[in-house]
Motif scaffolding. Structure first.
Motif, PDB file in Angstrom:
ATOM      1  N   GLU A 112      -2.088   3.561  -3.100  1.00  0.00           N
ATOM      2  CA  GLU A 112      -1.203   2.404  -2.992  1.00  0.00           C
ATOM      3  C   GLU A 112       0.031   2.571  -3.879  1.00  0.00           C
ATOM      4  O   GLU A 112       1.142   2.178  -3.496  1.00  0.00           O
ATOM      5  N   ILE A 130      -3.154  -2.641  -0.101  1.00  0.00           N
ATOM      6  CA  ILE A 130      -2.427  -2.168   1.070  1.00  0.00           C
ATOM      7  C   ILE A 130      -3.454  -1.624   2.045  1.00  0.00           C
ATOM      8  O   ILE A 130      -4.182  -0.679   1.740  1.00  0.00           O
ATOM      9  N   LYS A 131      -3.534  -2.214   3.202  1.00  0.00           N
ATOM     10  CA  LYS A 131      -4.553  -1.837   4.179  1.00  0.00           C
ATOM     11  C   LYS A 131      -4.220  -0.496   4.824  1.00  0.00           C
ATOM     12  O   LYS A 131      -3.043  -0.209   5.107  1.00  0.00           O
ATOM     13  N   LYS A 188       5.450  -0.024  11.045  1.00  0.00           N
ATOM     14  CA  LYS A 188       5.972   1.328  11.265  1.00  0.00           C
ATOM     15  C   LYS A 188       5.565   1.800  12.658  1.00  0.00           C
ATOM     16  O   LYS A 188       4.570   1.334  13.222  1.00  0.00           O
ATOM     17  N   SER A 227       0.022  -1.410  11.983  1.00  0.00           N
ATOM     18  CA  SER A 227      -0.157  -2.776  11.489  1.00  0.00           C
ATOM     19  C   SER A 227       0.874  -3.181  10.441  1.00  0.00           C
ATOM     20  O   SER A 227       1.091  -4.364  10.201  1.00  0.00           O
ATOM     21  N   ASN A 228       1.530  -2.193   9.806  1.00  0.00           N
ATOM     22  CA  ASN A 228       2.566  -2.505   8.819  1.00  0.00           C
ATOM     23  C   ASN A 228       3.970  -2.501   9.428  1.00  0.00           C
ATOM     24  O   ASN A 228       4.966  -2.569   8.708  1.00  0.00           O
ATOM     25  N   VAL A 279      -3.449   2.045   7.650  1.00  0.00           N
ATOM     26  CA  VAL A 279      -2.904   1.793   8.992  1.00  0.00           C
ATOM     27  C   VAL A 279      -3.495   2.722  10.041  1.00  0.00           C
ATOM     28  O   VAL A 279      -3.417   2.443  11.239  1.00  0.00           O
ATOM     29  N   SER A 289       3.459   5.010   4.539  1.00  0.00           N
ATOM     30  CA  SER A 289       2.199   4.372   4.927  1.00  0.00           C
ATOM     31  C   SER A 289       1.048   5.199   4.393  1.00  0.00           C
ATOM     32  O   SER A 289       1.183   6.414   4.163  1.00  0.00           O
TER      33      SER A 289
END
Length: 303
Positions: free
Chosen positions: A150, A180-181, A12, A9-10, A183, A160
């Protein structure tokens, strides 16, 4: 047929098929990792509590030095253990892992379990049990630990961050405050424990599922359905189980200390399981968990 690449989702990316180092014996894990890298594995899963990261790190060094692979070609994961959740220990133990693995950064760093234990020092081990027969815990919230995770991204120590062994309730709570969610959520997944509701939820919130213990710790050796499907495709049972996971959309991290099995497990990209056979494998689900903390800590995390 090429190996699938998962886009997180980020933004990567990670290879869907990886190599796990849990329960990999000291003295053997290094050679297994080198064999995996030579075979084509580019996603390597580690953890401090496996107590073999120094040997894995030496395998990385030898692979880099001999130009078998470049650091940037590997996606390397490690995990913060339960005894290190207190805020002042998070960066400290991430740096210990980086030093043991001989790396400047991790591609992914996970909270290993959603529970905080009493600190036991730099050498990772579980604390003693208390008078009630439970492992000693400490009142540290996931929020406190996640805030420090984070900061590792901010500092460039990890690319991540994610979680492991989190259920829907734990994830929902984390997402309510995360800057920061996560991933990835790494959980036990195989046809006996396919966790369909967790997958639906994680898909909706953009968290990728990685399957650990995808071979069910040997539980499928005598399963007639899996055996018949393996014969049909002229593949091993591990091939079928890993291919099932890939086609379900998971990334998967089987482990073995035996070089021939490391090589054979990778042999899953020249065939595809039919829709009917996938359904037959899905029908095996019985919520059978081979890695349940109720058995080793007395704590019902998944209940």
């Amino acid at each position: 047929m090429s190996q699938p690449i998962i886009k997180l989702s980020n933004g990567k990316q990670v290879h869907a098929f990886g190599f796990g180092t849990w329960k990999a014996d000291k003295g053997l894990v290094g050679e297994a990792v080198k064999t995996a890298i030579k075979t084509g594995y580019r996603h390597i899963d580690c953890a401090a509590c496996y107590q073999n990261e120094k040997e894995v790190g030496q395998a990385f060094k030898e692979s880099f030095d001999s130009n078998v692979v470049k650091r940037e070609d590997l996606f390397i994961t490690s995990k913060l253990y339960n005894t290190c959740h207190e805020p002042h220990n998070v960066r400290k133990h991430c740096e210990i892992t980086l030093n043991d693995l001989g790396l400047q950064y991790l591609d992914l760093y996970l909270i290993h379990w959603p529970i905080a234990f009493e600190y036991t020092g730099e050498t990772i081990k579980d604390p003693e049990f208390n008078e009630n027969g439970l492992v000693k815990t400490v009142p540290v919230s996931i929020r406190e630990t996640w805030t420090e995770m984070e900061k590792l991204v901010d500092a460039g120590l990890v690319k991540s961050i994610g979680i492991s062994n989190f259920n829907v309730q734990s994830i929902n709570d984390l997402l309510s405050y995360a800057r920061i969610k996560p991933v990835v959520n790494q959980v036990e997944l195989h046809p006996y424990l396919s966790q369909p509701h967790l997958k639906i939820y994680c898909d909706k919130v953009g968290i990728h599922l990685t399957a650990y213990s995808p071979l069910g710790s040997g539980a499928f050796v005598e399963d007639a359905t899996v055996g018949e499907i393996a014969k049909k495709y002229n593949k091993s049972i591990p091939n079928i189980l890993c291919r099932w996971a890939i086609q379900k959309g998971f990334s998967v991290i089987p482990k073995s200390s035996t070089p021939s099995r490391v090589i054979d497990n990778f042999n899953i990209f020249d065939f595809e399981i039919s829709e009917a056979d996938m359904q037959a494998l899905d029908n095996l689900n019985k919520n059978y968990r081979t890695c349940d903390p109720i058995h080793f800590w007395g704590i019902p995390i998944f209940d």
